[in-house]
Design a protein around this motif. Structure first.
Motif, short mmCIF file in Angstrom:
data_model
loop_
_atom_site.label_atom_id
_atom_site.label_comp_id
_atom_site.label_asym_id
_atom_site.label_seq_id
_atom_site.Cartn_x
_atom_site.Cartn_y
_atom_site.Cartn_z
N LEU A 1 0.86 -1.18 0.00
CA LEU A 1 0.00 0.00 0.00
C LEU A 1 0.90 1.24 0.00
O LEU A 1 1.78 1.36 0.86
CB LEU A 1 -0.93 0.00 1.22
N HIS A 2 0.68 2.11 -0.95
CA HIS A 2 1.55 3.27 -1.12
C HIS A 2 1.30 4.30 -0.01
O HIS A 2 0.15 4.64 0.26
CB HIS A 2 1.29 3.91 -2.49
N VAL A 3 2.38 4.78 0.61
CA VAL A 3 2.26 5.80 1.67
C VAL A 3 2.70 7.16 1.15
O VAL A 3 1.99 8.16 1.31
CB VAL A 3 3.09 5.42 2.91
N ALA A 4 3.90 7.23 0.57
CA ALA A 4 4.44 8.54 0.18
C ALA A 4 5.54 8.37 -0.88
O ALA A 4 6.10 7.29 -1.02
CB ALA A 4 5.03 9.24 1.40
N ASP A 5 5.81 9.46 -1.59
CA ASP A 5 6.94 9.50 -2.52
C ASP A 5 8.00 10.43 -1.95
O ASP A 5 7.67 11.50 -1.45
CB ASP A 5 6.49 10.03 -3.88
#
Ligand code: CMX
Ligand code: CO
Length: 140
Positions: free
Chosen positions: A46-50
């Protein structure tokens, strides 16, 4: 040597339930689902941040069988944080350097991880009780 936190690995009994929880409570989005037979897991990223050095994720892990790394962890400790994955530029080089400092390597050579990454684990007993994963992201 460590560029960023790539992901936090979380052990759970029911992957679909935990995905639903992270989506509804934190507004995260699943970017990848995989079964990794070698690691004994069904998992979701699950993507949190770049960040400047790359993205960070939560990795939800459900064991394929009780007799796997995550299955044994759940039986002993229950659900919770299982490992931390750090981004490195070159996992083979990082293993050499870390191994030379006396830290036990679970993987002498990189294995296949999520989303095409090369990964390797360091033994938690030599890292203050933290199962530590090195992650070299695939070029995309
Ligand atoms: N964090 C911290 N300590 C841990 C741990 C964890 N996640 N898992 C096990 N341990 C500790 C145990 O508590 C135990 O300590 P004690 O002897 O003091 O009780 C010791 O390590 C040995 O544990 P075990 O129950 O015998 O567990 P295993 O046989 O599974 O061996 C380990 C442990 C770390 C070598 C094994 O889990 C492993 O090889 N892990 C790397 C692979 C992995 O975790 N894959 C799943 C994720 C895949 C991915 O991220 O893509
Ligand atoms: Co991981």
């Amino acid at each position: 040597m460590l560029l960023r936190i790539d992901h936090v690995g979380v052990a759970c009994h029911n992957l679909e339930e935990k995905i639903e929880f992270y989506e509804s409570v934190f507004g995260l989005t699943v970017v990848s689902r995989e079964v990794n037979e070698e690691q004994g897991v069904r998992e979701a990223m699950l993507h949190v941040a770049d960040g400047a050095q790359g993205a960070s994720y939560v990795q939800l892990l459900e064991p394929l069988h009780p007799d796997t790394a995550v299955g044994r962890f759940l039986a002993k400790r229950g659900e919770g944080v299982h490992h931390i994955g750090y981004g490195v530029a070159d996992v083979t080089k990082a293993l050499e350097e870390i191994g030379a400092k006396g830290v036990r390597l679970i993987d002498e050579r990189p294995r296949h991880g999520s989303m095409g990454a090369s990964i390797a684990f360091l033994h938690p007993k030599d890292v203050g009780g933290v199962l530590t994963e090195l992650v070299e992201t695939s070029r995309r």
